[in-house]
Scaffold this active site. Structure first.
Site, PDB file in Angstrom:
ATOM      1  N   SER A  43       0.814  -1.222   0.000  1.00  9.11           N
ATOM      2  CA  SER A  43       0.000   0.000   0.000  1.00  9.11           C
ATOM      3  C   SER A  43       0.841   1.263   0.000  1.00  9.11           C
ATOM      4  CB  SER A  43      -0.926  -0.009   1.222  1.00  9.11           C
ATOM      5  OG  SER A  43      -1.706  -1.172   1.230  1.00  9.11           O
ATOM      6  N   HIS A  92       2.698  -4.764   9.043  1.00 12.52           N
ATOM      7  CA  HIS A  92       1.470  -5.080   8.303  1.00 12.52           C
ATOM      8  C   HIS A  92       0.520  -5.943   9.129  1.00 12.52           C
ATOM      9  CE1 HIS A  92       3.485  -3.632   4.761  1.00 12.52           C
ATOM     10  NE2 HIS A  92       4.266  -4.666   4.622  1.00 12.52           N
ATOM     11  N   ARG A 114      -4.782   1.576   0.154  1.00 12.19           N
ATOM     12  CA  ARG A 114      -4.657   1.675  -1.299  1.00 12.19           C
ATOM     13  C   ARG A 114      -5.775   0.864  -1.935  1.00 12.19           C
ATOM     14  NH1 ARG A 114       0.585  -0.472  -4.897  1.00 12.19           N
ATOM     15  NH2 ARG A 114       0.076   0.740  -6.778  1.00 12.19           N
ATOM     16  N   SER A 122      -0.058  -5.821  -7.104  1.00 16.78           N
ATOM     17  CA  SER A 122       1.270  -5.607  -6.538  1.00 16.78           C
ATOM     18  C   SER A 122       1.688  -6.805  -5.679  1.00 16.78           C
ATOM     19  CB  SER A 122       1.243  -4.319  -5.706  1.00 16.78           C
ATOM     20  OG  SER A 122       2.536  -3.971  -5.277  1.00 16.78           O
ATOM     21  N   ARG A 242       8.215  -1.426  -8.263  1.00 17.26           N
ATOM     22  CA  ARG A 242       7.816  -2.116  -9.484  1.00 17.26           C
ATOM     23  C   ARG A 242       7.329  -1.127 -10.536  1.00 17.26           C
ATOM     24  NH1 ARG A 242       3.169  -4.415 -11.827  1.00 17.26           N
ATOM     25  NH2 ARG A 242       1.966  -3.157 -10.359  1.00 17.26           N
ATOM     26  N   GLY A 244       4.641   1.621  -9.499  1.00 17.17           N
ATOM     27  CA  GLY A 244       4.324   2.855  -8.767  1.00 17.17           C
ATOM     28  C   GLY A 244       3.227   3.689  -9.382  1.00 17.17           C
TER      29      GLY A 244
HETATM   30  P1  A3P Z   1       3.438  -1.493  -7.452  1.00 22.08           P
HETATM   31  O1  A3P Z   1       3.749  -2.957  -7.279  1.00 22.08           O
HETATM   32  O2  A3P Z   1       2.012  -1.249  -7.889  1.00 22.08           O
HETATM   33  O3  A3P Z   1       4.412  -0.790  -8.308  1.00 22.08           O
HETATM   34  P2  A3P Z   1       4.828  -1.464  -0.051  1.00 22.08           P
HETATM   35  O4  A3P Z   1       5.929  -0.518   0.119  1.00 22.08           O
HETATM   36  O5  A3P Z   1       3.718  -1.276   0.939  1.00 22.08           O
HETATM   37  O6  A3P Z   1       5.284  -2.884  -0.153  1.00 22.08           O
HETATM   38  O7  A3P Z   1       4.133  -1.106  -1.444  1.00 22.08           O
HETATM   39  C1  A3P Z   1       4.796  -1.354  -2.640  1.00 22.08           C
HETATM   40  C2  A3P Z   1       4.108  -0.598  -3.738  1.00 22.08           C
HETATM   41  O8  A3P Z   1       4.397   0.799  -3.603  1.00 22.08           O
HETATM   42  C3  A3P Z   1       4.628  -1.007  -5.101  1.00 22.08           C
HETATM   43  O9  A3P Z   1       3.524  -0.821  -5.995  1.00 22.08           O
HETATM   44  C4  A3P Z   1       5.731   0.008  -5.301  1.00 22.08           C
HETATM   45  O10 A3P Z   1       6.141   0.171  -6.643  1.00 22.08           O
HETATM   46  C5  A3P Z   1       5.056   1.255  -4.774  1.00 22.08           C
HETATM   47  N1  A3P Z   1       6.011   2.308  -4.419  1.00 22.08           N
HETATM   48  C6  A3P Z   1       7.175   2.175  -3.752  1.00 22.08           C
HETATM   49  N2  A3P Z   1       7.795   3.355  -3.653  1.00 22.08           N
HETATM   50  C7  A3P Z   1       7.010   4.253  -4.261  1.00 22.08           C
HETATM   51  C8  A3P Z   1       7.135   5.660  -4.486  1.00 22.08           C
HETATM   52  N3  A3P Z   1       8.181   6.342  -4.081  1.00 22.08           N
HETATM   53  N4  A3P Z   1       6.136   6.271  -5.152  1.00 22.08           N
HETATM   54  C9  A3P Z   1       5.079   5.575  -5.584  1.00 22.08           C
HETATM   55  N5  A3P Z   1       4.909   4.248  -5.415  1.00 22.08           N
HETATM   56  C10 A3P Z   1       5.863   3.593  -4.751  1.00 22.08           C
END
Ligand code: A3P
Length: 281
Positions: A43, A92, A114, A122, A242, A244
């Site tokens: 999220s 979490h 999210r 994700s 990944r 974002g």
């Molecule tokens: P996606 O897999 O949709 O790209 P968490 O940190 O809770 O594990 O969440 C990971 C998700 O947040 C991933 O989503 C990741 O790419 C996204 N994320 C990490 N850093 C980010 C940033 N600086 N800005 C936007 N999204 C980010």
């Protein structure tokens, strides 16, 4: 994965005696100035952790540590006990698995949610690409799994509703709520709100710098370059940063999967008053 009476938690961590440590988390002592970031996985935890870490240090500088080093269910208690204050912790786990002492001391909590469809995509990539999970299932099957909560950390629906209940029962509690979607839409505004919540005395230029340093492309490039956790990912390709984006689920869900998801969402969240800033359709 560790099975705690039907609640699954991941085990890729430094804990020697996993079960004992995990079961003891509710009894851990907090510090008055502890900060806690609480999210269902995927999220935006890394993003918020990076922002908050810079804000509390009052330094717009890349944090070299990975957020997992401050994660309750991954680190040994002894390691977290040795962290200097203020600790920017994260987890979490369901509300009831957090240290009770946190709420007693009214430690500040940042809670983010999210769009669960983007979370599912994700999380699927996370499960598929991290070696430890040994998971190679299909997206079609994964949608069912995610909806049932047959994944580590349980269901998104329970997680979200437990926090909603906590906030409704404790309207005065110092908890800051944001969403991934709001952060994407206007990151500077959310960074400013977080700084205000944390009572950080700083100027606008600093807030802008923090926002810029934590922008997705930059964070991905710079954090990946630190090279940590590479071994945890299949083929040595780090995948935490990944895509974002908001709405990537549209590239994954079929119409039927999306309709199923909507039906389960309506059913599971029918008593919820949360007005999320995402649209499911
Ligand atoms: P996606 O897999 O949709 O790209 P968490 O940190 O809770 O594990 O969440 C990971 C998700 O947040 C991933 O989503 C990741 O790419 C996204 N994320 C990490 N850093 C980010 C940033 N600086 N800005 C936007 N999204 C980010």
């Amino acid at each position: 994965v560790m099975d705690l009476d039907g609640y699954y938690l991941p085990t890729f961590n430094e804990l020697k005696n996993h079960e004992e440590e995990l079961r003891s988390i509710p009894d851990w002592q907090a510090r008055d100035d502890d900060l806690m970031i609480c999210t269902y996985p995927k999220s935006g935890t890394h993003w918020i952790w990076e922002i908050v870490s810079m804000l509390v240090k009052k330094k717009a500088e890349r944090v070299s540590a990975v957020k997992e080093t401050a994660m309750l269910e991954i680190m040994a208690k002894a390691t977290l006990d040795n962290m200097p204050s203020p600790r920017v912790l994260n987890s979490h786990v369901y509300f009831e698995y957090l240290p009770k002492d946190f709420a007693k001391r009214r430690c500040k909590i940042i809670y983010a949610m999210r769009n669960p469809k983007d979370v599912a995509v994700s999380f699927f990539n996370h499960h598929s690409k991290i070696c430890e999970y040994e998971f190679s299932g299909t997206w079609e099957n994964y949608v069912q799994r995610f909806l049932k909560g047959d994944v580590d950390y349980g269901t998104w629906f329970d997680y979200t509703q437990k926090w909603e209940k906590f906030m409704a029962d404790n309207p005065e509690y110092p908890i800051f709520m944001t969403t991934y979607e709001d952060m994407k839409q206007d990151p500077l505004r959310q960074v400013t709100r977080i700084a205000k919540f944390l009572e950080i005395d700083c100027d606008q230029a600093f807030l802008q710098e923090v926002t810029d340093l934590c922008q997705f492309d930059r964070m991905k490039k710079e954090k990946d370059a630190l090279g940590e956790q590479v071994d945890a990912w299949k083929d040595g390709v780090p995948g935490m940063y990944r895509k974002g984006q908001v709405g990537d689920w549209k590239n994954w869900f079929t119409v039927a999967q999306s309709e199923l998801f909507d039906r389960v969402y309506q059913e599971r969240m029918k008593d919820s008053k949360v007005q999320p800033r995402f649209t499911l359709s």
